[in-house]
Design a protein around this motif. Sequence first.
Motif, PDB file in Angstrom:
ATOM      1  N   PRO A   4      -5.681 -83.742 -33.159  1.00  0.00           N
ATOM      2  CA  PRO A   4      -5.709 -83.721 -34.624  1.00  0.00           C
ATOM      3  C   PRO A   4      -6.032 -82.341 -35.203  1.00  0.00           C
ATOM      4  O   PRO A   4      -6.815 -81.584 -34.640  1.00  0.00           O
ATOM      5  CB  PRO A   4      -6.819 -84.720 -34.966  1.00  0.00           C
ATOM      6  N   ILE A   5      -5.429 -82.063 -36.337  1.00  0.00           N
ATOM      7  CA  ILE A   5      -5.695 -80.848 -37.104  1.00  0.00           C
ATOM      8  C   ILE A   5      -6.589 -81.296 -38.256  1.00  0.00           C
ATOM      9  O   ILE A   5      -6.154 -82.074 -39.110  1.00  0.00           O
ATOM     10  CB  ILE A   5      -4.388 -80.229 -37.634  1.00  0.00           C
ATOM     11  N   VAL A   6      -7.832 -80.841 -38.261  1.00  0.00           N
ATOM     12  CA  VAL A   6      -8.787 -81.378 -39.221  1.00  0.00           C
ATOM     13  C   VAL A   6      -9.346 -80.313 -40.153  1.00  0.00           C
ATOM     14  O   VAL A   6      -9.411 -79.133 -39.810  1.00  0.00           O
ATOM     15  CB  VAL A   6      -9.952 -82.107 -38.498  1.00  0.00           C
ATOM     16  N   ALA A   7      -9.755 -80.766 -41.332  1.00  0.00           N
ATOM     17  CA  ALA A   7     -10.423 -79.896 -42.299  1.00  0.00           C
ATOM     18  C   ALA A   7     -11.897 -79.743 -41.938  1.00  0.00           C
ATOM     19  O   ALA A   7     -12.458 -78.658 -42.051  1.00  0.00           O
ATOM     20  CB  ALA A   7     -10.284 -80.465 -43.705  1.00  0.00           C
ATOM     21  N   ARG A   8     -12.509 -80.851 -41.486  1.00  0.00           N
ATOM     22  CA  ARG A   8     -13.917 -80.818 -41.090  1.00  0.00           C
ATOM     23  C   ARG A   8     -14.248 -82.073 -40.285  1.00  0.00           C
ATOM     24  O   ARG A   8     -13.565 -83.087 -40.384  1.00  0.00           O
ATOM     25  CB  ARG A   8     -14.849 -80.712 -42.291  1.00  0.00           C
ATOM     26  N   TRP A   9     -15.302 -81.968 -39.503  1.00  0.00           N
ATOM     27  CA  TRP A   9     -15.816 -83.103 -38.742  1.00  0.00           C
ATOM     28  C   TRP A   9     -17.003 -83.693 -39.485  1.00  0.00           C
ATOM     29  O   TRP A   9     -17.923 -82.966 -39.854  1.00  0.00           O
ATOM     30  CB  TRP A   9     -16.220 -82.684 -37.332  1.00  0.00           C
ATOM     31  N   VAL A  85     -11.921 -85.386 -41.199  1.00  0.00           N
ATOM     32  CA  VAL A  85     -11.017 -85.458 -42.344  1.00  0.00           C
ATOM     33  C   VAL A  85      -9.762 -84.669 -41.980  1.00  0.00           C
ATOM     34  O   VAL A  85      -9.849 -83.536 -41.497  1.00  0.00           O
ATOM     35  CB  VAL A  85     -11.670 -84.835 -43.599  1.00  0.00           C
ATOM     36  N   ASP A  86      -8.622 -85.272 -42.185  1.00  0.00           N
ATOM     37  CA  ASP A  86      -7.348 -84.607 -41.903  1.00  0.00           C
ATOM     38  C   ASP A  86      -7.222 -83.338 -42.745  1.00  0.00           C
ATOM     39  O   ASP A  86      -7.670 -83.289 -43.893  1.00  0.00           O
ATOM     40  CB  ASP A  86      -6.199 -85.571 -42.218  1.00  0.00           C
ATOM     41  N   HIS A  87      -6.601 -82.325 -42.169  1.00  0.00           N
ATOM     42  CA  HIS A  87      -6.359 -81.062 -42.868  1.00  0.00           C
ATOM     43  C   HIS A  87      -5.113 -81.180 -43.740  1.00  0.00           C
ATOM     44  O   HIS A  87      -4.124 -81.801 -43.336  1.00  0.00           O
ATOM     45  CB  HIS A  87      -6.159 -79.938 -41.846  1.00  0.00           C
TER      46      HIS A  87
END
Length: 140
Positions: A4-9, A85-87
């Motif tokens: 996954p490419i995420v904005a934040r954990w 959160v998904d990027h």
Amino acid sequence: PPFPIVARWAQEERTNWIERGPVPQVLVLWSIQQNDIVAIDGWLRSLAASYEKSGLEIVSIASPNDDDALDAYLEAHPFPGSVAVDHREGPGIGDTNELYSTIKFNLPRVLLLDIDGKVVWEGDPGFSSTEPWKMGVESY
């Protein structure tokens, strides 16, 4: 599958599929709106408890629309394992949601990765708003 490419954990940060070793993993794509209609949080907690001895790791990716509300939502609806959160830059459903074609397959989207990191099953959990999951009821 791509990681996954995420904005934040929001909890239990991850960097790749192999960092936890040869363990089964579940990737879940979801949103707060979807979970309020087809609740998967209880099912995921039960799944995590049932397969804890096998080393099951769960990675849940929430919609980028949920970034501001996610932390408070997780307090009331705990998800096991890693949650991010998904990027997304600009319009769209998010980078990970794009990678996994949730426009075509809808939410929640679940993938089971075997210990070698290959997808062995993908789909939805097998329950709906009209037939919600209950403890002890089988899912896909």
